[in-house]
Design an enzyme around this catalytic site. Structure first.
Site, PDB file in Angstrom:
ATOM      1  N   CYS A   6       0.834  -1.215   0.000  1.00  0.00           N
ATOM      2  CA  CYS A   6       0.000   0.000   0.000  1.00  0.00           C
ATOM      3  C   CYS A   6       0.865   1.261   0.000  1.00  0.00           C
ATOM      4  CB  CYS A   6      -0.965   0.001   1.176  1.00  0.00           C
ATOM      5  SG  CYS A   6      -0.163  -0.133   2.787  1.00  0.00           S
ATOM      6  N   CYS A  62      30.023  41.653  12.031  1.00  0.00           N
ATOM      7  CA  CYS A  62      30.256  42.506  10.858  1.00  0.00           C
ATOM      8  C   CYS A  62      29.044  42.607   9.928  1.00  0.00           C
ATOM      9  CB  CYS A  62      31.474  42.010  10.078  1.00  0.00           C
ATOM     10  SG  CYS A  62      31.200  40.433   9.249  1.00  0.00           S
ATOM     11  N   HIS A 118      -1.350   1.397   7.486  1.00  0.00           N
ATOM     12  CA  HIS A 118      -1.795   1.291   6.104  1.00  0.00           C
ATOM     13  C   HIS A 118      -1.670   2.666   5.449  1.00  0.00           C
ATOM     14  CE1 HIS A 118      -4.068  -0.255   2.754  1.00  0.00           C
ATOM     15  NE2 HIS A 118      -5.081   0.578   2.950  1.00  0.00           N
ATOM     16  N   CYS A 145      26.617  37.165  10.112  1.00  0.00           N
ATOM     17  CA  CYS A 145      27.528  37.394  11.230  1.00  0.00           C
ATOM     18  C   CYS A 145      27.006  38.566  12.062  1.00  0.00           C
ATOM     19  CB  CYS A 145      28.934  37.700  10.703  1.00  0.00           C
ATOM     20  SG  CYS A 145      30.098  38.163  12.016  1.00  0.00           S
ATOM     21  N   CYS A 150      35.576  38.313   9.299  1.00  0.00           N
ATOM     22  CA  CYS A 150      36.217  38.590  10.600  1.00  0.00           C
ATOM     23  C   CYS A 150      37.437  37.688  10.835  1.00  0.00           C
ATOM     24  CB  CYS A 150      35.219  38.374  11.737  1.00  0.00           C
ATOM     25  SG  CYS A 150      33.775  39.454  11.683  1.00  0.00           S
TER      26      CYS A 150
END
Length: 370
Positions: A48, A189, A317, A186, A236
């Site tokens: 099924c 920055c 099922h 970030c 960075c």
């Protein structure tokens, strides 16, 4: 024993015939869509999971059309796609409008190709969908590669194609593939870096008494990367705190959504079903798209749902509910019934807690209007 089995089979065939004629009468000759066929699929022992996915895909029209077009191409060596094309063609060319078809050839091939499905145990419908789409894509890419190689040999070009080159997208990708973008910002920055990732379906976490829209928003919730999970920022040149979120950059033609209803419970040492009530609307628009997304306002219509009935992944099922033209049908292996659109609400799930026996939407198929 032989006589009993024959009588049993005869009774089963009579029941199928009765179901078929009842459906035809209910739809009516004037309302019955031209060139449409509604055929149940015989269950070959816990298949099924396969039958429900195949019915859902058959009523994803772009997919059906591509599979039938593949069937009309020159005969190829048997594989899973040729068997699927034979099955779809068999349904589409039946003289009768409704009935039952045994997908024996397809099931035999499936069990031959993947040992995961080579048994009579209940399998996961989502795993099968994933396997089927990826296998079809692999077959198409391999055939295209062979055609290119044969073409180069005929032209006297013996240079090999770059084996590391990315294969061209197939019609499976054209229909189902979308793109996610993983954005990380970030917090020092403010630099944003992004990484794209393709998908054929989206798996989303479910919560009690929510909607699929809510679940998709949760999918794109902002996550803070801090402490030992800090992000290495190239700008960075050191680890920094950052915000991370997932957005949809490219929306697919057909959006397949997998509701993560099976969760591993440590205290039980097994997976259990989350029967949470999650509403899935007939119309859907995604709000978690990225700024550079193409067609971010794309509207989707629900065309099919694979439903899990039961209390756990290995017990239960699968059935499918599909939209065909202006009405809805329920496919339960060899049984096909017409249902009201309101009846779809019965498959949202339960408002009570986990481990309940429920009939709940498991895989949703939304088709774009454009």
């Amino acid at each position: 024993m032989e006589i009993l089995m024959t009588v049993s089979k005869f009774a089963s065939i009579c029941t199928m015939g009765a179901n078929a004629s009842a459906l035809e009468k209910e739809i009516g000759p004037e309302q019955f869509p031209v060139n449409e066929h509604y055929f149940g699929l015989v269950n070959f022992g816990n298949t099924c999971y396969c039958n429900s996915v195949l019915q859902a895909l058959y009523f994803c029209r772009p997919f059906r059309e591509k599979v039938l077009a593949y069937k009309s191409q020159p005969r190829k060596k048997e594989n899973l796609l040729t068997c699927l094309a034979d099955l779809f063609h068999s349904i589409a060319t039946q003289k009768k409008k409704v009935g039952v078809i045994p997908p024996k050839k397809f099931i035999t091939r499936l069990r031959k190709e993947n040992e995961l499905f080579d048994n009579y145990m209940q399998q996961d419908a989502h795993e099968f969908l994933n396997y089927l789409l990826n296998t079809i894509a692999d077959i198409l890419q391999e055939e295209r590669k062979q055609e290119k190689q044969n073409g180069r040999l005929r032209n006297g070009d013996v240079d090999n194609e770059d084996n590391n080159s990315t294969p061209d997208p197939t019609w499976v990708h054209e229909i189902f593939q979308g793109t996610l973008t993983n954005e990380t910002r970030c917090l020092t920055c403010e630099t944003i870096s992004s990484k794209d990732e393709d998908f054929l379906d989206l798996s989303v976490d479910v919560e009690q008494n929510t909607s699929i829209t809510h679940c998709l928003r949760g999918f794109s919730n902002t996550e803070t990367l801090c402490s030992e999970y800090k992000y290495y920022c190239e700008e960075c040149r050191s680890k920094q705190e950052a915000h991370k979120r997932m957005k949809v950059k490219k929306l697919p033609l057909i959006l397949a959504l997998h509701l993560k209803r099976f969760k591993y419970m440590d205290q039980l040492h097994r997976y259990t079903k989350l029967s949470y009530r999650v509403v899935f609307p007939l119309e859907l628009r995604l709000f978690n798209t990225s700024g550079d997304a193409t067609n971010p306002d794309r509207m989707y219509d629900l065309v099919a749902v694979v439903v899990h009935c039961g209390s756990g992944p290995n017990r239960g099922h699968y059935i499918a509910i599909v939209k065909s033209h202006d009405f809805w049908l329920l496919f339960d292996d060899d049984i096909v019934e017409k249902i009201d659109a309101q009846a779809i609400e019965e498959f949202y799930g339960l408002t009570s807690d986990i481990s309940k026996n429920s009939e709940s939407g498991y895989i949703l198929f939304y088709q774009s209007r454009d």
